[in-house]
Scaffold this motif. Structure first.
Motif, PDB file in Angstrom:
ATOM      1  N   ASP A 496       7.635   9.228  38.764  1.00 23.13           N
ATOM      2  CA  ASP A 496       8.383   8.360  39.099  1.00 23.13           C
ATOM      3  C   ASP A 496       9.277   8.235  38.004  1.00 23.13           C
ATOM      4  O   ASP A 496       8.759   7.907  36.643  1.00 23.13           O
ATOM      5  CB  ASP A 496       7.327   6.621  39.251  1.00 23.13           C
ATOM      6  N   ASP A 497      10.240   7.404  37.792  1.00 20.52           N
ATOM      7  CA  ASP A 497      10.883   7.182  36.634  1.00 20.52           C
ATOM      8  C   ASP A 497      10.725   6.181  35.989  1.00 20.52           C
ATOM      9  O   ASP A 497      10.028   5.139  36.559  1.00 20.52           O
ATOM     10  CB  ASP A 497      12.426   6.947  37.478  1.00 20.52           C
ATOM     11  N   CYS A 498      10.551   6.220  34.399  1.00 19.26           N
ATOM     12  CA  CYS A 498      10.157   4.723  33.682  1.00 19.26           C
ATOM     13  C   CYS A 498      11.608   3.932  34.230  1.00 19.26           C
ATOM     14  O   CYS A 498      12.054   4.401  34.370  1.00 19.26           O
ATOM     15  CB  CYS A 498       9.712   5.138  32.212  1.00 19.26           C
ATOM     16  N   GLU A 499      11.108   2.930  33.737  1.00 14.34           N
ATOM     17  CA  GLU A 499      11.757   1.428  34.037  1.00 14.34           C
ATOM     18  C   GLU A 499      12.824   1.436  32.439  1.00 14.34           C
ATOM     19  O   GLU A 499      12.105   2.215  31.812  1.00 14.34           O
ATOM     20  CB  GLU A 499      11.568   0.060  33.935  1.00 14.34           C
ATOM     21  N   PRO A 500      14.357   1.671  32.331  1.00 12.01           N
ATOM     22  CA  PRO A 500      14.976   1.965  31.571  1.00 12.01           C
ATOM     23  C   PRO A 500      14.485   0.612  30.521  1.00 12.01           C
ATOM     24  O   PRO A 500      13.734  -0.242  30.709  1.00 12.01           O
ATOM     25  CB  PRO A 500      15.874   1.599  31.755  1.00 12.01           C
ATOM     26  N   GLU A 501      14.387   1.006  28.754  1.00 11.51           N
ATOM     27  CA  GLU A 501      13.704   0.224  27.365  1.00 11.51           C
ATOM     28  C   GLU A 501      15.019  -0.188  27.410  1.00 11.51           C
ATOM     29  O   GLU A 501      16.648   0.126  26.811  1.00 11.51           O
ATOM     30  CB  GLU A 501      12.618   0.496  27.124  1.00 11.51           C
ATOM     31  N   GLY A 502      14.830  -2.145  26.550  1.00 17.31           N
ATOM     32  CA  GLY A 502      15.406  -2.740  25.668  1.00 17.31           C
ATOM     33  C   GLY A 502      17.153  -2.982  26.273  1.00 17.31           C
ATOM     34  O   GLY A 502      16.984  -2.900  27.461  1.00 17.31           O
ATOM     35  N   LYS A 503      18.029  -3.337  25.331  1.00 12.30           N
ATOM     36  CA  LYS A 503      18.915  -3.810  26.471  1.00 12.30           C
ATOM     37  C   LYS A 503      19.777  -2.708  26.493  1.00 12.30           C
ATOM     38  O   LYS A 503      20.674  -2.947  27.843  1.00 12.30           O
ATOM     39  CB  LYS A 503      19.361  -3.988  24.789  1.00 12.30           C
ATOM     40  N   GLU A 504      19.569  -1.458  26.548  1.00  8.47           N
ATOM     41  CA  GLU A 504      20.517  -0.624  26.805  1.00  8.47           C
ATOM     42  C   GLU A 504      20.377  -0.563  28.215  1.00  8.47           C
ATOM     43  O   GLU A 504      20.808   0.078  29.446  1.00  8.47           O
ATOM     44  CB  GLU A 504      19.994   1.352  26.644  1.00  8.47           C
ATOM     45  N   GLY A 505      18.974  -0.133  28.654  1.00  5.50           N
ATOM     46  CA  GLY A 505      18.326   0.049  29.828  1.00  5.50           C
ATOM     47  C   GLY A 505      19.071  -1.383  30.954  1.00  5.50           C
ATOM     48  O   GLY A 505      18.870  -0.915  31.661  1.00  5.50           O
ATOM     49  N   VAL A 506      18.939  -2.915  30.994  1.00  4.00           N
ATOM     50  CA  VAL A 506      18.978  -3.680  31.308  1.00  4.00           C
ATOM     51  C   VAL A 506      21.025  -3.683  31.253  1.00  4.00           C
ATOM     52  O   VAL A 506      21.618  -4.395  32.484  1.00  4.00           O
ATOM     53  CB  VAL A 506      19.028  -4.865  30.031  1.00  4.00           C
ATOM     54  N   LEU A 507      21.629  -2.954  30.645  1.00  5.83           N
ATOM     55  CA  LEU A 507      22.971  -2.761  30.984  1.00  5.83           C
ATOM     56  C   LEU A 507      23.122  -1.561  32.085  1.00  5.83           C
ATOM     57  O   LEU A 507      23.637  -1.917  32.783  1.00  5.83           O
ATOM     58  CB  LEU A 507      23.672  -1.836  29.180  1.00  5.83           C
ATOM     59  N   GLN A 508      22.685  -1.169  31.485  1.00  8.27           N
ATOM     60  CA  GLN A 508      22.289   0.060  32.327  1.00  8.27           C
ATOM     61  C   GLN A 508      22.189   0.074  34.120  1.00  8.27           C
ATOM     62  O   GLN A 508      23.273   0.361  34.608  1.00  8.27           O
ATOM     63  CB  GLN A 508      21.788   1.917  31.821  1.00  8.27           C
ATOM     64  N   GLU A 509      20.858  -1.023  34.458  1.00  5.00           N
ATOM     65  CA  GLU A 509      20.656  -1.397  35.274  1.00  5.00           C
ATOM     66  C   GLU A 509      22.352  -1.648  36.254  1.00  5.00           C
ATOM     67  O   GLU A 509      22.209  -2.008  37.190  1.00  5.00           O
ATOM     68  CB  GLU A 509      19.505  -1.980  35.449  1.00  5.00           C
ATOM     69  N   GLU A 510      22.077  -2.955  35.374  1.00  6.97           N
ATOM     70  CA  GLU A 510      23.522  -3.653  36.028  1.00  6.97           C
ATOM     71  C   GLU A 510      24.793  -3.091  36.245  1.00  6.97           C
ATOM     72  O   GLU A 510      26.018  -3.521  37.734  1.00  6.97           O
ATOM     73  CB  GLU A 510      24.229  -4.917  34.777  1.00  6.97           C
ATOM     74  N   LEU A 511      25.842  -1.821  35.488  1.00  9.57           N
ATOM     75  CA  LEU A 511      26.059  -1.305  35.750  1.00  9.57           C
ATOM     76  C   LEU A 511      26.302  -0.861  37.205  1.00  9.57           C
ATOM     77  O   LEU A 511      26.731  -0.229  38.141  1.00  9.57           O
ATOM     78  CB  LEU A 511      26.717   0.080  34.408  1.00  9.57           C
ATOM     79  N   LEU A 512      25.037   0.621  36.700  1.00  4.06           N
ATOM     80  CA  LEU A 512      24.958   0.714  38.082  1.00  4.06           C
ATOM     81  C   LEU A 512      24.857   0.391  38.893  1.00  4.06           C
ATOM     82  O   LEU A 512      25.038   0.363  40.787  1.00  4.06           O
ATOM     83  CB  LEU A 512      22.693   1.481  38.440  1.00  4.06           C
ATOM     84  N   ALA A 513      23.936  -1.077  39.792  1.00  6.77           N
ATOM     85  CA  ALA A 513      24.289  -1.734  40.242  1.00  6.77           C
ATOM     86  C   ALA A 513      25.554  -1.798  40.900  1.00  6.77           C
ATOM     87  O   ALA A 513      25.819  -2.841  42.414  1.00  6.77           O
ATOM     88  CB  ALA A 513      24.052  -3.303  40.411  1.00  6.77           C
ATOM     89  N   ARG A 514      26.811  -2.675  40.070  1.00  6.92           N
ATOM     90  CA  ARG A 514      28.103  -3.044  40.762  1.00  6.92           C
ATOM     91  C   ARG A 514      28.675  -1.052  40.850  1.00  6.92           C
ATOM     92  O   ARG A 514      29.588  -1.331  41.426  1.00  6.92           O
ATOM     93  CB  ARG A 514      28.803  -3.118  38.874  1.00  6.92           C
ATOM     94  N   SER A 515      27.937  -0.113  40.787  1.00 15.59           N
ATOM     95  CA  SER A 515      28.114   0.749  41.189  1.00 15.59           C
ATOM     96  C   SER A 515      27.597   1.310  42.783  1.00 15.59           C
ATOM     97  O   SER A 515      28.827   2.462  43.325  1.00 15.59           O
ATOM     98  CB  SER A 515      28.363   1.849  39.961  1.00 15.59           C
TER      99      SER A 515
END
Length: 733
Positions: A496-515
């Motif tokens: 499985d894909d590892c969950e993104p780490e750190g603040k970069e992961g938080v930002l990536q997940e939010e941008l991806l959710a909005r896309s």
């Protein structure tokens, strides 16, 4: 002073550490609000141009490939350059847009002039919007790419050191920039099925294919999943991958290296190419690893299939159980079996186009014909909404990694609508990471809550923890039956894909959710497909199928019905033989205000955002260590390479402000005429400019376009029937 400094640092640190999800939402929503106004002003422009209430007689505007701008100004927020003496910023025009176009786009003079007229129409609104944002330090680029790839860029800027019309950014096409593609098409699976048979060695076809395929690859975003199938006598994929993979920047670089390794040989086993592509998609669906949206197959070939390897029946059999899959067929070169490929396309509902030998830009346009398909589907369903791009390096690169919020822009003056293009507003990643992104709340180790094995083997190689081996994001082998299973190359069979780490992961997940929030099964009726074929075939009658097939009743399509779909695709047409040229001055930039060379300049850490210098240093460091396609990921080291230096930069900035009380604030300083011993004088800011927020009001129109609201489709676009309304009058622009 020490007490003041300590207090300032304490306040800053407290503010930075207190970032919450609400702060991130507010920052992203602020950009979306700005985009909403930008989009509305463009749609109002379409109304006024179409009704003749806006003067289209000249529509003069500067080209971005010009040695001068209308109202040049050295702005400290856009990086230091030699032209501004290396200490007063970079020359831009905060009062006017510029237009970027190229002969390679295939855009008509009418199309370029209409885009220029739109830019002039919205100029006052853009200026007001920009002024209202600058107080917050987040006024960066606002831009719009038309359906023909023509770009409006605000503030105005000179594009490149080389402004010669035949070389200045000639490969730039807004339609294949990730921000534009995601706004027009949404999330999707993309599978390129590429012919590398022996005949591809002729007429430099293999090199054309490599460049065009990499351009299409670059146009995908992190909301997309991609796969590449190479076929000659047999078919293969990169590293024998059995699933699609998320189109992250690092993985696209790896796939670009795979494409560069293509070598022509063997026969044309097209059937095996399709079978391998279908297996990629099926395995991805089985493992629940894909875009969860449309699937796009793009075939490029220069010949005819070998023996009895006609893939038509294989495709039509598959279409019985796979409804949201769409096919695009490109014939390359003069010797291609055009009739055979066209017959395949008519029977399967595919869009067939042909690219000539030596026409790399034409091949590129053919390979992104899916852009028009999904844009038409969005248009017919009146889909509105925002998408965000993954962090990327912008052109020009000034503030480090950027992310862009985008939305489709429509001409709503008649039914059906017409997608004019895509508008975008930039945000700086380092600023979001520093001030807006909350700390991660914990990790489940993988995206689907699995537990990583401590050690495991992959293709016989011992690994531990999360790895990026052969994959765009960190992954690991998982314990038990969890994640994507039945994978023989991974010990235990599951990963499985590892969950993104750190603040970069938080930002990536939010941008991806909005896309990825919107997706509906895409389907167009036979008449819409015929209109697309005409559009891609330069409206030559032979581009249509004409005769009906078992699943597609092409013969029932009337001229009026096709004309309405054609309007939705291509919009207003030239009422006359328009000729038009952008304003442009051709001369050397060296020694002028526009000299953009920054090699000898230091980054000004008072530039907004204050973390930009550290971000650019990290980008430059990465580019120097990147060789042979083996590049460290953009987000690796962001925290230590950008965020921590950003904090230090901010502390340094506060120290400078306290220590240099007599220094004029940058906003005031740059308005003076400053004479530099090694550069030209810096002009004053236009008198009308004020660093005060101004209330923005959209231009009034006699028939304002529909407000920006999401309208989910209530029915499939199949069978859309529009009245045969006459083409409205369009002034000569």
């Amino acid at each position: 002073m020490r007490l003041s400094l300590a207090l300032a640092l304490y306040i800053f640190a407290g503010t930075a550490s207190a970032a919450t999800q609400a702060d991130l939402n507010a920052a992203l929503d602020h950009k979306q609000d700005a985009l909403d106004e930008f989009k509305l002003s463009l749609e109002t422009a379409a109304v006024d141009i179409n009704t003749g209430t806006f003067d289209n007689s000249t529509c003069e505007i500067y080209s971005s490939c010009s040695a001068e701008l209308s109202e040049p100004f050295c702005h400290f927020n856009y990086g230091n350059s030699r032209g501004c003496g290396c200490n007063a910023g970079r020359t831009i025009d905060t009062r006017n847009s510029v237009i970027k176009t190229s002969p390679n786009l295939g855009a008509s003079d009418y199309s370029v002039k209409r885009t220029a007229c739109e830019a002039n129409h919205i100029n006052a609104n853009l200026t007001s919007l920009y002024d209202s944002m600058i107080e917050l330090g987040d006024a960066k680029w606002l831009f719009y790419g038309s359906k023909d790839g023509v770009l409006i860029n605000f503030p105005g800027i000179v594009w490149d050191e080389d402004i010669a019309e035949d070389t200045c950014g000639t490969t730039y096409d807004a339609r294949i920039r990730p921000w534009h593609m995601t706004g027009a098409t949404g999330p999707k699976n993309v599978v390129l099925i590429l012919d590398t048979s022996g005949s591809m060695s002729q007429y430099n076809r293999i090199d054309m294919l490599k460049q065009a395929a990499k351009a299409v690859l670059d146009a995908t975003t992190f909301a997309d999943f991609i796969g590449i199938v190479e076929f000659n006598s047999y078919a293969s994929t990169y590293a024998d991958l059995t699933t699609l993979a998320r189109a992250m920047p690092e993985f696209k670089e790896i796939l670009s290296g795979f494409i560069d390794g293509f070598s022509p040989s063997g026969s044309t086993n097209m059937l095996d190419g399709f079978k391998r592509a279908f297996k990629l998609v099926d395995d991805s669906n089985e493992k629940n690893y894909g875009a969860g949206c449309h699937t796009t197959y793009v075939l490029v070939t220069d010949g005819e299939w070998t023996g009895d390897g006609n893939p038509t029946s294989t495709i039509t059999d598959r279409q019985i159980t796979h409804s949201d899959e769409h096919f695009f067929v490109v014939g390359l070169g003069d010797g291609v079996d055009a009739q055979g490929l066209k017959d395949l396309s008519c029977k399967t509902g595919a869009i067939y186009t042909q690219a000539n030998d030596g026409d790399e830009s034409g091949l590129q346009r053919s390979m992104i014909s899916f852009y028009k398909y999904y844009a038409l589907f969005k248009t017919l369903n009146k889909v509105e909404g925002y998408s965000w791009s993954e962090p990327y390096e912008s052109i020009p690169s000034i503030w480090g990694a950027m992310t862009t919020v985008v939305a489709p822009v429509y001409d709503k003056t008649r039914e059906p609508w017409h997608m004019m293009g895509v508008a975008g507003v930039d945000a700086t990643v380092c600023d979001l990471l520093q001030n807006k992104v909350p700390d991660p709340t914990g990790s489940t180790r993988t995206q689907r809550g699995c537990t990583c094995r401590e050690t495991y083997t992959y293709h016989g190689k011992m690994l531990s923890g999360c790895t990026t081996t052969d994959w765009p994001v960190p992954w690991c082998a998982t314990s038990g039956i969890c994640g994507s299973c039945n994978t023989d190359s991974v010990e235990g069979g599951c990963w499985d894909d590892c969950e993104p780490e750190g603040k970069e992961g938080v930002l990536q997940e939010e941008l991806l959710a909005r896309s990825t929030g919107w997706c509906e099964p895409a389907s167009l009726d036979a008449c819409a497909l015929e209109a697309l074929r005409l559009s891609m075939g330069e409206y030559k009658p032979e581009s249509k199928c004409g005769s009906s097939e078992s699943k597609f009743d092409y013969a029932s399509c009337t001229d009026a019905n096709i004309a309405n779909y054609s309007w939705a695709i291509d919009g207003p047409q030239d009422p006359d033989s328009t000729t038009y040229n952008l304003k442009s001055v051709q001369s050397s930039l060296q020694g002028t205000l526009y000299d953009m060379n920054a090699d000898e300049c230091e980054c000004d850490d008072t530039m907004q955002p204050t973390c930009a210098c550290a971000a650019m240093e990290e980008i430059n460091k990465r580019s120097k260590t990147c060789s042979g396609g083996d590049c460290s990921p953009l987000n690796m080291g962001l925290f230590f390479g950008i965020l921590i230096p950003c904090l230090l930069c901010c502390f340094g900035f506060i120290w400078k402000v306290i220590c240099r009380k007599k220094r004029v604030p940058p906003q005031v300083q740059v308005t003076h005429h400053v004479i530099h011993s090694n550069g030209p004088s810096v002009p004053a800011m236009p008198a009308s400019y004020a660093f005060q927020p101004q209330q923005w009001a959209p231009a009034q129109a006699t028939a304002p376009p529909q407000r920006y609201t999401y309208q989910p489709a209530t029915a499939s676009p199949q069978g859309h029937i529009y009245p045969a309304s006459p083409q409205p009058y369009y002034p000569k622009v």
